[in-house]
Design a protein around this motif. Structure first.
Motif, PDB file in Angstrom:
ATOM      1  N   LEU A  11      -4.100   6.694  17.952  1.00 54.14           N
ATOM      2  CA  LEU A  11      -5.292   6.564  17.881  1.00 54.14           C
ATOM      3  C   LEU A  11      -5.334   7.026  19.411  1.00 54.14           C
ATOM      4  CD1 LEU A  11      -5.611   3.031  16.946  1.00 54.14           C
ATOM      5  CD2 LEU A  11      -5.671   5.189  15.700  1.00 54.14           C
ATOM      6  N   VAL A  12      -4.873   7.668  20.748  1.00 54.03           N
ATOM      7  CA  VAL A  12      -4.981   7.724  21.692  1.00 54.03           C
ATOM      8  C   VAL A  12      -5.699   9.067  21.509  1.00 54.03           C
ATOM      9  CG1 VAL A  12      -3.797   8.372  24.019  1.00 54.03           C
ATOM     10  CG2 VAL A  12      -3.064   6.933  23.146  1.00 54.03           C
ATOM     11  N   ASN A  13      -5.262  10.424  20.781  1.00 53.15           N
ATOM     12  CA  ASN A  13      -6.125  11.515  21.361  1.00 53.15           C
ATOM     13  C   ASN A  13      -7.520  11.236  20.704  1.00 53.15           C
ATOM     14  OD1 ASN A  13      -3.956  13.169  21.957  1.00 53.15           O
ATOM     15  ND2 ASN A  13      -3.568  13.924  19.593  1.00 53.15           N
ATOM     16  N   ASP A  14      -8.232  10.571  19.582  1.00 54.91           N
ATOM     17  CA  ASP A  14      -9.403  10.114  19.555  1.00 54.91           C
ATOM     18  C   ASP A  14     -10.382   9.543  20.185  1.00 54.91           C
ATOM     19  OD1 ASP A  14     -10.557  10.456  17.258  1.00 54.91           O
ATOM     20  OD2 ASP A  14     -11.422   8.520  17.053  1.00 54.91           O
TER      21      ASP A  14
ATOM     22  N   PHE B 102     -13.484  11.748  22.115  1.00 56.86           N
ATOM     23  CA  PHE B 102     -14.845  11.214  21.919  1.00 56.86           C
ATOM     24  C   PHE B 102     -15.618  10.338  22.765  1.00 56.86           C
ATOM     25  CE2 PHE B 102     -13.285  12.319  17.185  1.00 56.86           C
ATOM     26  CZ  PHE B 102     -14.714  13.004  17.102  1.00 56.86           C
ATOM     27  N   ASN B 103     -14.421  10.030  23.746  1.00 54.92           N
ATOM     28  CA  ASN B 103     -15.091   9.705  25.136  1.00 54.92           C
ATOM     29  C   ASN B 103     -15.144   8.609  24.438  1.00 54.92           C
ATOM     30  OD1 ASN B 103     -14.852  11.606  27.055  1.00 54.92           O
ATOM     31  ND2 ASN B 103     -16.525  12.706  26.757  1.00 54.92           N
ATOM     32  N   VAL B 104     -14.368   7.051  23.771  1.00 51.61           N
ATOM     33  CA  VAL B 104     -15.157   6.195  23.511  1.00 51.61           C
ATOM     34  C   VAL B 104     -14.912   5.404  24.190  1.00 51.61           C
ATOM     35  CG1 VAL B 104     -13.674   4.052  21.972  1.00 51.61           C
ATOM     36  CG2 VAL B 104     -12.907   6.515  21.088  1.00 51.61           C
ATOM     37  N   PRO B 105     -13.935   4.899  25.216  1.00 53.93           N
ATOM     38  CA  PRO B 105     -14.529   4.322  26.547  1.00 53.93           C
ATOM     39  C   PRO B 105     -15.466   4.373  28.145  1.00 53.93           C
ATOM     40  CG  PRO B 105     -12.190   4.801  26.758  1.00 53.93           C
ATOM     41  CD  PRO B 105     -13.227   5.761  25.912  1.00 53.93           C
TER      42      PRO B 105
ATOM     43  N   VAL C 236     -17.368   2.378  33.364  1.00 56.83           N
ATOM     44  CA  VAL C 236     -16.299   2.581  32.767  1.00 56.83           C
ATOM     45  C   VAL C 236     -16.081   4.184  33.255  1.00 56.83           C
ATOM     46  CG1 VAL C 236     -14.430   4.215  31.176  1.00 56.83           C
ATOM     47  CG2 VAL C 236     -14.715   1.713  31.114  1.00 56.83           C
ATOM     48  N   THR C 237     -15.965   5.013  33.526  1.00 59.71           N
ATOM     49  CA  THR C 237     -16.423   6.562  33.994  1.00 59.71           C
ATOM     50  C   THR C 237     -15.205   7.455  33.913  1.00 59.71           C
ATOM     51  OG1 THR C 237     -15.898   5.695  36.645  1.00 59.71           O
ATOM     52  CG2 THR C 237     -18.180   5.660  36.331  1.00 59.71           C
ATOM     53  N   SER C 238     -14.403   7.284  33.531  1.00 57.26           N
ATOM     54  CA  SER C 238     -12.651   7.673  33.723  1.00 57.26           C
ATOM     55  C   SER C 238     -11.548   7.125  32.806  1.00 57.26           C
ATOM     56  CB  SER C 238     -12.538   9.050  34.911  1.00 57.26           C
ATOM     57  OG  SER C 238     -12.074   7.960  35.945  1.00 57.26           O
TER      58      SER C 238
ATOM     59  N   GLY D 247       4.699  10.353  34.943  1.00 55.93           N
ATOM     60  CA  GLY D 247       3.734  10.828  35.650  1.00 55.93           C
ATOM     61  C   GLY D 247       2.571  10.776  34.940  1.00 55.93           C
ATOM     62  N   ILE D 248       1.152  11.628  35.798  1.00 59.51           N
ATOM     63  CA  ILE D 248      -0.432  10.766  35.036  1.00 59.51           C
ATOM     64  C   ILE D 248      -0.968  12.577  34.284  1.00 59.51           C
ATOM     65  CG2 ILE D 248      -2.259  10.379  35.368  1.00 59.51           C
ATOM     66  CD1 ILE D 248      -1.635   8.959  37.785  1.00 59.51           C
ATOM     67  N   PHE D 249      -1.553  12.015  33.019  1.00 53.06           N
ATOM     68  CA  PHE D 249      -1.700  13.435  32.553  1.00 53.06           C
ATOM     69  C   PHE D 249      -3.736  13.079  32.357  1.00 53.06           C
ATOM     70  CE2 PHE D 249       1.696  12.979  31.247  1.00 53.06           C
ATOM     71  CZ  PHE D 249       3.208  14.243  31.169  1.00 53.06           C
ATOM     72  N   ASN D 250      -4.510  13.435  32.680  1.00 52.24           N
ATOM     73  CA  ASN D 250      -5.258  13.758  33.129  1.00 52.24           C
ATOM     74  C   ASN D 250      -6.057  14.065  31.879  1.00 52.24           C
ATOM     75  OD1 ASN D 250      -5.979  13.079  35.348  1.00 52.24           O
ATOM     76  ND2 ASN D 250      -5.574  14.295  36.778  1.00 52.24           N
ATOM     77  N   TYR D 251      -6.842  13.069  30.856  1.00 52.92           N
ATOM     78  CA  TYR D 251      -7.407  13.927  29.796  1.00 52.92           C
ATOM     79  C   TYR D 251      -9.003  14.588  30.217  1.00 52.92           C
ATOM     80  CZ  TYR D 251      -3.687  13.082  26.612  1.00 52.92           C
ATOM     81  OH  TYR D 251      -2.813  13.365  25.972  1.00 52.92           O
ATOM     82  N   LEU D 252     -10.020  13.548  30.347  1.00 47.86           N
ATOM     83  CA  LEU D 252     -10.792  14.165  30.596  1.00 47.86           C
ATOM     84  C   LEU D 252     -11.203  13.735  32.129  1.00 47.86           C
ATOM     85  CD1 LEU D 252     -12.367  12.394  27.298  1.00 47.86           C
ATOM     86  CD2 LEU D 252     -12.405  14.747  27.689  1.00 47.86           C
ATOM     87  N   ASN D 253     -12.536  13.960  32.927  1.00 47.80           N
ATOM     88  CA  ASN D 253     -13.561  13.668  33.665  1.00 47.80           C
ATOM     89  C   ASN D 253     -12.463  14.043  34.365  1.00 47.80           C
ATOM     90  OD1 ASN D 253     -15.381  12.966  32.047  1.00 47.80           O
ATOM     91  ND2 ASN D 253     -14.334  10.781  31.859  1.00 47.80           N
TER      92      ASN D 253
END
Length: 109
Positions: free
Chosen positions: A34-37, A41-44, A93-95, A103-109
């Motif tokens: 479910l993570v990609n969705d 769509f910036n769900v949170p 929630v901003t990001s 490690g950390i993977f940034n998807y957005l923001n």
């Protein structure tokens, strides 16, 4: 027939699937699908803490009042391998980020 195929792919954890709050809360072993969705769509993003609790459930790992994380994937011993981290500013929630053990993977923001 297409719904049956989607359900089968979901059960087999093949592909990515539309975010569903009930599935997220009741089937934690399926969260990775479910993570990609969530990111697409910036769900949170823009949601309050109350809205997040309704969507993602009442068991976040609260690191600080500004960072909450939900387990996405665990190994067979129950060790968390991947977290969905939500970052708040002024209770909104901003990001969001996915945090892996490696490690950390940034998807957005």
């Amino acid at each position: 027939m297409p719904n049956l195929i989607k359900k089968l792919l979901f059960l087999l954890e093949i592909g990515n699937h539309q975010f569903d709050s009930i599935l997220w809360k009741t089937r934690p072993e399926k969260r990775k699908t479910l993570v990609n969705d969530i990111f697409k769509f910036n769900v949170p993003i823009g949601k309050s803490k109350k809205e997040i609790l309704e969507l993602f459930g009442y068991a976040p790992h609260i690191h600080t009042s500004m960072t909450w994380s939900y387990p996405v994937e665990s190994d067979k011993f129950g060790n968390t391998l991947m977290l969905l981290s939500l970052y708040f500013k002024d209770e909104i929630v901003t990001s969001i980020k996915i945090e892996n053990k490696g490690g950390i993977f940034n998807y957005l923001n």
